[in-house]
Write a protein that holds these residues in place. Structure first.
Motif, PDB file in Angstrom:
ATOM      1  N   UNK A   1       0.823  -1.204   0.000  1.00 30.99           N
ATOM      2  CA  UNK A   1       0.000   0.000   0.000  1.00 30.99           C
ATOM      3  C   UNK A   1       0.863   1.262   0.000  1.00 30.99           C
ATOM      4  N   UNK A   2       2.146   1.103   0.334  1.00 32.41           N
ATOM      5  CA  UNK A   2       3.031   2.256   0.495  1.00 32.41           C
ATOM      6  C   UNK A   2       3.836   2.579  -0.756  1.00 32.41           C
ATOM      7  N   UNK A   3       4.412   1.544  -1.405  1.00 36.37           N
ATOM      8  CA  UNK A   3       5.317   1.780  -2.526  1.00 36.37           C
ATOM      9  C   UNK A   3       4.544   1.846  -3.830  1.00 36.37           C
ATOM     10  N   UNK A   4       4.762   2.904  -4.585  1.00 33.47           N
ATOM     11  CA  UNK A   4       4.033   3.093  -5.839  1.00 33.47           C
ATOM     12  C   UNK A   4       4.325   2.022  -6.874  1.00 33.47           C
ATOM     13  N   UNK A   5       5.467   1.358  -6.767  1.00 37.69           N
ATOM     14  CA  UNK A   5       5.868   0.365  -7.758  1.00 37.69           C
ATOM     15  C   UNK A   5       5.211  -1.000  -7.541  1.00 37.69           C
ATOM     16  N   UNK A   6       4.441  -1.136  -6.478  1.00 39.48           N
ATOM     17  CA  UNK A   6       3.768  -2.406  -6.208  1.00 39.48           C
ATOM     18  C   UNK A   6       2.257  -2.233  -6.288  1.00 39.48           C
ATOM     19  N   UNK A   7       1.597  -3.271  -6.720  1.00 39.76           N
ATOM     20  CA  UNK A   7       0.138  -3.261  -6.759  1.00 39.76           C
ATOM     21  C   UNK A   7      -0.395  -3.478  -5.345  1.00 39.76           C
ATOM     22  N   UNK A   8      -1.322  -2.639  -4.911  1.00 37.69           N
ATOM     23  CA  UNK A   8      -1.878  -2.776  -3.566  1.00 37.69           C
ATOM     24  C   UNK A   8      -2.608  -4.114  -3.435  1.00 37.69           C
ATOM     25  N   UNK A   9      -2.375  -4.827  -2.332  1.00 33.58           N
ATOM     26  CA  UNK A   9      -3.049  -6.121  -2.128  1.00 33.58           C
ATOM     27  C   UNK A   9      -4.563  -5.962  -2.122  1.00 33.58           C
ATOM     28  N   UNK A  10      -5.249  -6.938  -2.658  1.00 30.04           N
ATOM     29  CA  UNK A  10      -6.711  -6.894  -2.680  1.00 30.04           C
ATOM     30  C   UNK A  10      -7.288  -7.160  -1.301  1.00 30.04           C
ATOM     31  N   UNK A  11      -6.641  -8.040  -0.554  1.00 35.35           N
ATOM     32  CA  UNK A  11      -7.068  -8.346   0.810  1.00 35.35           C
ATOM     33  C   UNK A  11      -5.927  -9.070   1.512  1.00 35.35           C
ATOM     34  N   UNK A  12      -5.969  -9.112   2.839  1.00 34.98           N
ATOM     35  CA  UNK A  12      -4.927  -9.835   3.558  1.00 34.98           C
ATOM     36  C   UNK A  12      -5.021 -11.323   3.265  1.00 34.98           C
ATOM     37  N   UNK A  13      -6.247 -11.828   3.129  1.00 36.45           N
ATOM     38  CA  UNK A  13      -6.445 -13.250   2.882  1.00 36.45           C
ATOM     39  C   UNK A  13      -5.798 -13.666   1.552  1.00 36.45           C
ATOM     40  N   UNK A  14      -6.011 -12.872   0.501  1.00 34.61           N
ATOM     41  CA  UNK A  14      -5.441 -13.221  -0.798  1.00 34.61           C
ATOM     42  C   UNK A  14      -3.925 -13.061  -0.787  1.00 34.61           C
TER      43      UNK A  14
END
Length: 282
Positions: free
Chosen positions: A141-154
């Motif tokens: 959620x912090x680094x622009x180069x990564x896709x934000x996780x959809x959920x903790x479970x996934x």
């Protein structure tokens, strides 16, 4: 030549290893990296992401400042301990004061051949994988180069499958095991061990100062250590130093997830005599 395969936005696979392309790196750059000139005095800091790289980087910088006071620089730790991957594009890294410090998350089979041939010192750090998982989840959620996780479970399932930034934690640790050096809550004791490993004899007073400047509290407010400049440049969407404790995974894992993780950990890591700090109360 192997080609880059897109896994998710900004996340690529190369030679079956996952990583984020940094500053336009191409497959030919990663191939060239294995032939980068290595000096016998070079020191490499290696870790799986979110395992304490910024922390040990701070300790290394402080040790070098006390041992080589004439080389002290008014620069951030990021500049003083550059990414190894940048060395194929930035020749300035070769001109840094001796001993040069580098950091990387790359798997062992993608490192320059000269590291083993010249038997340079490699500091490999590990952290308990449950906290790594939680930290990497927040980092998304912090680094622009990564896709934000959809959920903790996934994200939990992706981590166990190795489908996250830099691939499988289990593979990474196993491959680097023979060169490992784990930091734990006995910070001063580990600084002493690190100095001995690097052959840098510091006074008791200097060691005390290294420890003090390398506490989470002091690093969190130190602009040379906390990556604040990247936040200001909007490379990050939020601060990356969250808590600096062991055991935060308990605030995220369900009972079922913890049981599942323990089962996978036992299956993958039972042959390695590695002791982790799972909780600050240990």
């Amino acid at each position: 030549m192997d080609s880059l395969e897109l896994v998710s936005p900004y996340l690529f696979s190369y030679k079956k290893k996952n990583f984020v392309v940094q500053e336009g790196l191409l497959p030919k750059d990663l191939d060239a990296l294995q032939h980068v000139e290595i000096w016998p005095s070079d020191i490499f800091l290696v870790a799986y992401p979110k395992s304490g790289t910024a922390w040990v980087q701070q300790i290394l910088v402080q040790i070098m400042d006390f041992y080589y006071p004439e080389q002290v620089e008014d620069a951030s730790n990021r500049v003083r301990v550059p990414w190894l991957e940048a060395s194929v594009q930035d020749n300035a890294a070769r001109d840094r004061p001796d001993p040069r410090l580098f950091r990387t998350h790359l798997p062992v089979d993608m490192l320059p051949h000269g590291i083993q041939a010249k038997r340079v010192k490699v500091v490999y750090i590990t952290r308990n994988p449950k906290d790594v998982l939680v930290s990497l989840y927040h980092f998304g959620f912090s680094w622009n180069m990564l896709e934000s996780p959809k959920s903790f479970e996934s994200f939990f399932e992706q981590f166990l499958d190795g489908n996250v930034f830099m691939g499988s934690w289990f593979d990474h640790v196993q491959e680097y095991y023979t060169a490992r050096d784990q930091m734990d809550i006995d910070l001063r004791g580990e600084v002493v061990k690190l100095c001995a490993f690097l052959g840098k004899n510091l006074t008791e007073e200097a060691i005390d100062q290294v420890v003090e400047m390398s506490t989470f509290h002091n690093m969190q407010k130190n602009p040379k250590a906390n990556y604040k400049d990247l936040l200001e440049k909007q490379r990050y969407k939020s601060a990356t130093m969250r808590k600096g404790i062991a055991g935060d995974w308990k605030n995220f894992f369900t009972v079922a997830q913890n049981k599942c993780f323990d089962q996978v950990f036992e299956e993958r890591m039972s042959d390695l005599p590695i002791a982790f700090i799972w909780d600050t109360k240990q």
